[in-house]
Design a protein around this motif. Structure first.
Motif, short mmCIF file in Angstrom:
data_model
loop_
_atom_site.label_atom_id
_atom_site.label_comp_id
_atom_site.label_asym_id
_atom_site.label_seq_id
_atom_site.Cartn_x
_atom_site.Cartn_y
_atom_site.Cartn_z
N HIS A 48 63.09 47.55 52.11
CA HIS A 48 63.62 48.87 52.42
C HIS A 48 63.58 49.16 53.91
O HIS A 48 63.97 50.23 54.34
CB HIS A 48 62.84 49.97 51.68
CG HIS A 48 62.93 49.83 50.19
ND1 HIS A 48 64.09 50.04 49.49
CD2 HIS A 48 62.00 49.47 49.28
CE1 HIS A 48 63.87 49.84 48.20
NE2 HIS A 48 62.61 49.50 48.04
N GLY A 49 63.05 48.22 54.71
CA GLY A 49 62.96 48.44 56.15
C GLY A 49 61.71 49.20 56.56
O GLY A 49 61.51 49.50 57.71
N ARG A 50 60.85 49.51 55.60
CA ARG A 50 59.61 50.21 55.92
C ARG A 50 58.50 49.20 56.05
O ARG A 50 58.62 48.07 55.61
CB ARG A 50 59.24 51.20 54.82
CG ARG A 50 60.21 52.31 54.72
CD ARG A 50 59.72 53.28 53.64
NE ARG A 50 60.65 54.35 53.49
CZ ARG A 50 61.76 54.26 52.78
NH1 ARG A 50 62.07 53.17 52.16
NH2 ARG A 50 62.57 55.30 52.70
N GLU A 51 57.37 49.63 56.60
CA GLU A 51 56.22 48.74 56.69
C GLU A 51 55.38 48.90 55.44
O GLU A 51 55.06 50.01 55.04
CB GLU A 51 55.39 49.08 57.92
CG GLU A 51 56.08 48.76 59.21
CD GLU A 51 55.20 49.08 60.39
OE1 GLU A 51 54.21 49.82 60.23
OE2 GLU A 51 55.50 48.60 61.49
N THR A 52 55.04 47.79 54.81
CA THR A 52 54.15 47.81 53.66
C THR A 52 53.10 46.73 53.84
O THR A 52 53.31 45.79 54.58
CB THR A 52 54.93 47.53 52.34
OG1 THR A 52 55.58 46.27 52.46
CG2 THR A 52 55.94 48.62 52.06
N PRO A 53 51.96 46.84 53.19
CA PRO A 53 50.92 45.83 53.33
C PRO A 53 51.40 44.48 52.82
O PRO A 53 52.20 44.40 51.92
CB PRO A 53 49.79 46.37 52.47
CG PRO A 53 50.09 47.81 52.27
CD PRO A 53 51.56 47.95 52.37
N SER A 54 50.86 43.43 53.42
CA SER A 54 51.22 42.09 52.98
C SER A 54 50.72 41.84 51.57
O SER A 54 49.74 42.42 51.13
CB SER A 54 50.66 41.05 53.95
OG SER A 54 49.25 41.15 53.97
N SER A 55 51.38 40.94 50.86
CA SER A 55 51.07 40.73 49.46
C SER A 55 49.66 40.17 49.25
O SER A 55 49.05 40.42 48.22
CB SER A 55 52.10 39.79 48.83
OG SER A 55 52.12 38.56 49.52
N GLU A 56 49.12 39.44 50.24
CA GLU A 56 47.77 38.90 50.08
C GLU A 56 46.73 40.02 50.04
O GLU A 56 45.71 39.91 49.40
CB GLU A 56 47.40 37.96 51.24
CG GLU A 56 48.36 36.84 51.52
CD GLU A 56 49.46 37.24 52.48
OE1 GLU A 56 49.15 37.73 53.59
OE2 GLU A 56 50.62 37.07 52.13
N SER A 57 46.98 41.10 50.77
CA SER A 57 45.97 42.16 50.86
C SER A 57 46.06 43.19 49.75
O SER A 57 45.16 43.98 49.58
CB SER A 57 46.09 42.86 52.22
OG SER A 57 47.32 43.55 52.30
N THR A 58 47.15 43.20 48.98
CA THR A 58 47.32 44.26 47.99
C THR A 58 46.70 43.94 46.65
O THR A 58 46.31 44.85 45.93
CB THR A 58 48.81 44.58 47.78
OG1 THR A 58 49.44 43.42 47.25
CG2 THR A 58 49.45 45.03 49.05
N GLY A 59 46.63 42.66 46.27
CA GLY A 59 46.06 42.32 44.97
C GLY A 59 46.89 42.87 43.82
O GLY A 59 46.36 43.16 42.76
N GLY A 60 48.19 43.08 44.01
CA GLY A 60 49.05 43.59 42.95
C GLY A 60 49.01 45.10 42.79
O GLY A 60 49.66 45.63 41.90
N VAL A 61 48.27 45.80 43.60
CA VAL A 61 48.19 47.25 43.51
C VAL A 61 49.28 47.86 44.38
O VAL A 61 49.49 47.43 45.51
CB VAL A 61 46.79 47.75 43.96
CG1 VAL A 61 46.72 49.25 43.94
CG2 VAL A 61 45.72 47.15 43.09
N LYS A 62 49.99 48.84 43.83
CA LYS A 62 51.06 49.47 44.60
C LYS A 62 51.20 50.94 44.25
O LYS A 62 50.67 51.41 43.25
CB LYS A 62 52.38 48.73 44.38
CG LYS A 62 52.82 48.66 42.94
CD LYS A 62 54.01 47.76 42.79
CE LYS A 62 54.33 47.56 41.31
NZ LYS A 62 55.45 46.67 41.10
N MET A 63 51.92 51.62 45.12
CA MET A 63 52.25 53.03 44.91
C MET A 63 53.76 53.12 44.89
O MET A 63 54.43 52.70 45.82
CB MET A 63 51.63 53.89 46.01
CG MET A 63 50.14 53.75 46.02
SD MET A 63 49.16 55.01 46.80
CE MET A 63 50.08 56.45 46.82
N VAL A 64 54.29 53.67 43.81
CA VAL A 64 55.73 53.75 43.60
C VAL A 64 56.16 55.21 43.67
O VAL A 64 55.56 56.07 43.02
CB VAL A 64 56.13 53.15 42.23
CG1 VAL A 64 57.62 53.23 42.02
CG2 VAL A 64 55.62 51.73 42.10
#
Length: 157
Positions: A48-64
């Motif tokens: 989406h062109g926004r900054e999001t945490p890298s996949s290694e640091s998220t552990g599958g957790v997200k905010m939608v």
């Protein structure tokens, strides 16, 4: 003699009033500029062109984002949740809500003892978890809804 004393008291009162107004204006300008809090996550651009945490640091957790009338955020936008996510109107926020209903540093989601917590950062309009105002840090569960102003997120673990 009494008249001179009374006049001196008036000038001291006016000086204190002026200093209070000056301090209030300084605080408001600082809030509008937005303090740049230190970022705690590695970030990379999302699709989406926004900054999001890298996949290694998220552990599958997200905010939608599930509901939004704020410019720049639309339903379906997804943000990874690393060790800490700052949400607010300020430029230093990991999730930026461009709305007058959001404070510069509004809320944060952070990892503590293998659980994610939601904390309101003394925001003006409050942070709501499942439509209940957050007054102290609270543990998040899968599917919880976080509302900040005009934006509602779903926490997905």
């Amino acid at each position: 003699m009494f008249a001179i004393y009374l006049m001196a008291v008036r000038y001291v009162f006016l000086l204190l009033l002026f200093l209070s107004i000056l301090r209030l204006v300084k605080w408001m300008v600082g809030d509008l500029r937005g303090a740049s809090p230190q970022r705690f996550m590695e970030v990379q651009p999302s699709r989406h062109g926004r900054e999001t945490p890298s996949s290694e640091s998220t552990g599958g957790v997200k905010m939608v984002v599930i509901e939004s009338s704020a410019p720049g955020l639309k339903p379906g936008d997804t943000f990874g949740a690393g060790r800490e996510v700052l949400i607010g109107r300020g430029g230093g926020s990991d999730i930026n809500i461009d709305s007058s209903f959001a404070s510069t540093r509004h809320a944060r989601v952070y990892l503590k003892e293998e659980q994610y917590w939601l904390e309101d950062l003394r925001s003006t309009n409050g942070t709501y978890l499942n439509e209940i105002r957050v007054k102290q840090p609270i543990v998040l569960a899968n599917g919880d809804r976080i509302r900040i102003g005009e934006v509602t997120f779903q926490f997905v673990r």
